[in-house]
Motif scaffolding. Structure first.
Motif, PDB file in Angstrom:
ATOM      1  N   TRP A 188       4.116 -17.221  -9.094  1.00  0.00           N
ATOM      2  CA  TRP A 188       4.524 -16.712 -10.396  1.00  0.00           C
ATOM      3  C   TRP A 188       3.533 -17.200 -11.447  1.00  0.00           C
ATOM      4  O   TRP A 188       2.614 -17.946 -11.144  1.00  0.00           O
ATOM      5  CB  TRP A 188       5.969 -17.122 -10.714  1.00  0.00           C
ATOM      6  N   ARG A 189       3.732 -16.743 -12.686  1.00  0.00           N
ATOM      7  CA  ARG A 189       2.790 -17.032 -13.766  1.00  0.00           C
ATOM      8  C   ARG A 189       1.374 -16.622 -13.392  1.00  0.00           C
ATOM      9  O   ARG A 189       0.400 -17.268 -13.756  1.00  0.00           O
ATOM     10  CB  ARG A 189       2.805 -18.521 -14.144  1.00  0.00           C
ATOM     11  N   PRO A 203       3.126 -10.372 -12.868  1.00  0.00           N
ATOM     12  CA  PRO A 203       3.114 -11.833 -12.941  1.00  0.00           C
ATOM     13  C   PRO A 203       3.551 -12.524 -11.651  1.00  0.00           C
ATOM     14  O   PRO A 203       3.323 -13.721 -11.476  1.00  0.00           O
ATOM     15  CB  PRO A 203       4.103 -12.127 -14.067  1.00  0.00           C
ATOM     16  N   VAL A 204       4.201 -11.772 -10.719  1.00  0.00           N
ATOM     17  CA  VAL A 204       4.770 -12.399  -9.521  1.00  0.00           C
ATOM     18  C   VAL A 204       4.254 -11.708  -8.272  1.00  0.00           C
ATOM     19  O   VAL A 204       4.157 -10.473  -8.208  1.00  0.00           O
ATOM     20  CB  VAL A 204       6.318 -12.336  -9.529  1.00  0.00           C
ATOM     21  N   ASP A 217       7.583  -7.723 -11.386  1.00  0.00           N
ATOM     22  CA  ASP A 217       7.769  -8.317 -12.707  1.00  0.00           C
ATOM     23  C   ASP A 217       8.835  -9.399 -12.660  1.00  0.00           C
ATOM     24  O   ASP A 217       8.772 -10.379 -13.392  1.00  0.00           O
ATOM     25  CB  ASP A 217       8.205  -7.243 -13.718  1.00  0.00           C
ATOM     26  N   HIS A 218       9.846  -9.190 -11.793  1.00  0.00           N
ATOM     27  CA  HIS A 218      10.992 -10.098 -11.738  1.00  0.00           C
ATOM     28  C   HIS A 218      11.423 -10.279 -10.291  1.00  0.00           C
ATOM     29  O   HIS A 218      11.445  -9.311  -9.517  1.00  0.00           O
ATOM     30  CB  HIS A 218      12.170  -9.527 -12.539  1.00  0.00           C
ATOM     31  N   ARG A 401       5.938 -12.653 -20.816  1.00  0.00           N
ATOM     32  CA  ARG A 401       6.346 -12.088 -19.527  1.00  0.00           C
ATOM     33  C   ARG A 401       7.595 -12.841 -19.062  1.00  0.00           C
ATOM     34  O   ARG A 401       7.538 -13.709 -18.201  1.00  0.00           O
ATOM     35  CB  ARG A 401       5.214 -12.192 -18.519  1.00  0.00           C
ATOM     36  N   GLN A 404      10.488 -14.068 -14.987  1.00  0.00           N
ATOM     37  CA  GLN A 404       9.720 -13.854 -13.761  1.00  0.00           C
ATOM     38  C   GLN A 404      10.524 -14.311 -12.547  1.00  0.00           C
ATOM     39  O   GLN A 404      10.557 -13.628 -11.518  1.00  0.00           O
ATOM     40  CB  GLN A 404       8.390 -14.608 -13.840  1.00  0.00           C
TER      41      GLN A 404
END
Length: 447
Positions: A188-189, A203-204, A217-218, A401, A404
């Motif tokens: 992540w990040r 981001p993931v 995204d999540h 963002r 996450q």
């Protein structure tokens, strides 16, 4: 093999409501008086209590000891918010109260006193199964009252608990659910792109053990706390914030296993639904034996009769928690069956009792993606740790963002931890968190 009852089947329980709407429960569960009954988390079943001396104990003796234990357990829930509870753990508090309320008897009453203590020791083991812990000495006293028991007489699914998730999954589009797809790492990040697509980054990245990767995204993480305890440092890259990692370490996660025994014919009476076990040489005021090889079976609290026999045959389901339960997992089926046969012959006083014709048991501690059964609030932790575990990442609400990593599962529900309804509600909570994000003014469209 996993969840057994709907605990508190009443309108406030989403598992019960879903099961009712799908028509998965029997007529008894729908009765309003059953939904209103206050069972306190203990299903009242017609029972017989066998002792290690090979006899059935007096129902009155058992009932009196159990009533005392339940009263003490209820009093243990009264210290929520107390600055200085009388003991760090539920077990220490209960033992002190038992020593005070069941003083040693002299003369001819000593046998009755010892028997009462033996029944109380059995009650303590039952509470270990309910709490999913090796010992109630590990369960924190001050937050113990935060757990909420819903009204309703606990009930089971005639078609098995899996009938509910099967119905829920059937409503999903085809090919949307991947099973047997173990995840190795959640990164992540980051800034990850699909190969050949430079227009969008994610981001993931979820990396699976077979090498496949998924960009998102999540991600809602629902793995059991037992798995997180062992793997959180490497499962997440970068590692989780210190506060969340410490909450994972502090919270408790134990093992509660089932042992199913199938018989050609029942040796119990048709009305009996529960066969309880009391070892007459035990006392809650004495340390139990640490010799697991010689005594693991003594942690068994008894057997539930699977209903109805027309559907299941003549099957007993035993429950056993803690280190003894984990030791049981290391034995072969033949060793477990042989030990259970010996135990039942001892308890019934019938050395010729036919052996079960088959055995099946859960092994939740050995299972690599669970490493136990469910959570409890351990000494040194609190309900605040549950809330910390449930908080999404990144921690900064202004992060461009957001959300996450989201966290769900029974160990993230402060008042319904250890239950399937707590797990379900936690998943809905995180789904709603994403709904609110998507519906926020100016929210970018997301896949």
């Amino acid at each position: 093999m996993g969840a057994h009852w709907i605990h508190g089947p009443s309108p406030g329980n989403p598992i019960f409501c879903l099961a009712t709407s799908y028509g998965l429960l029997g007529p008894e569960a729908a009765r309003e008086e059953n939904q209103r009954a206050e069972a306190g988390g203990h299903p009242p079943l017609a029972s017989v209590t066998y002792s290690s001396s090979g006899r059935a104990l007096s129902p009155q003796v058992v009932s009196e000891a159990r009533d005392l234990f339940n009263a003490l357990l209820a009093s243990a829930r009264a210290f929520q918010g107390a600055e200085e509870p009388p003991a760090p753990s539920v077990g220490q508090y209960l033992r002190a109260e038992i020593a005070r309320r069941v003083p040693a008897s002299a003369g001819g009453e000593e046998d009755a006193w010892r028997l009462r203590l033996a029944v109380l020791a059995a009650c303590l083991k039952l509470e270990c199964c309910i709490s999913g812990t090796h010992s109630m000495d590990l369960v924190a006293l001050e937050p113990f009252g935060e757990y909420v028991s819903l009204p309703g007489l606990d009930c089971t699914f005639p078609g098995g608990y899996s009938s509910l998730p099967d119905r829920m999954v059937s409503a999903l589009p085809e090919d949307i659910l991947l099973l047997s797809k173990a995840v190795r790492t959640i990164r992540w990040r980051g800034s990850f792109r699909e190969e050949g697509d430079e227009t969008r980054d994610f981001p993931v990245q979820v990396e699976c053990e077979d090498g496949d990767t998924f960009l998102a995204d999540h991600v809602i993480v629902t793995v059991p706390l037992g798995f997180l305890k062992e793997h959180h440092e490497n499962f997440f890259q970068p590692p989780l914030p210190k506060r969340k990692a410490e909450a994972i370490c502090r919270l408790g996660f134990g093992t509660n296993n089932k042992i199913f025994l199938e018989f050609e014919k029942p040796f119990w009476e048709p009305q009996q639904q529960l066969l309880e076990v009391v070892w007459e040489d035990e006392s809650p005021l004495e340390e139990p034996s640490a010799d697991l090889e010689a005594n693991w079976f003594k942690k068994l609290i008894g057997f539930v009769v699977l209903q109805p026999p027309e559907q299941h045959g003549h099957v007993l389901c035993g429950f056993i928690a803690g280190k003894e339960s984990e030791y049981m997992e290391t034995l072969s089926d033949a060793e477990v069956l042989s030990t259970m046969t010996r135990v039942l012959r001892t308890l019934t006083g019938n050395p010729c009792l036919p052996a079960p014709r088959s055995v099946l048991r859960s092994q939740w501690h050995s299972a690599p993606y669970t490493r136990g059964s469910y959570s409890y609030v351990a000494v040194g932790s609190s309900g605040d740790d549950i809330d910390v575990l449930a908080q999404p990442l990144p921690e900064d609400p202004e992060d461009p963002r957001p959300l996450q990593l989201l966290f769900a599962g029974e160990a993230t529900h402060r008042t319904f931890y250890s239950t399937t309804h707590g797990a379900l509600l936690s998943g809905w909570r995180e789904a709603e968190r994403l709904n609110q994000l998507f519906e926020a003014p100016g929210a970018a469209p997301r896949l």
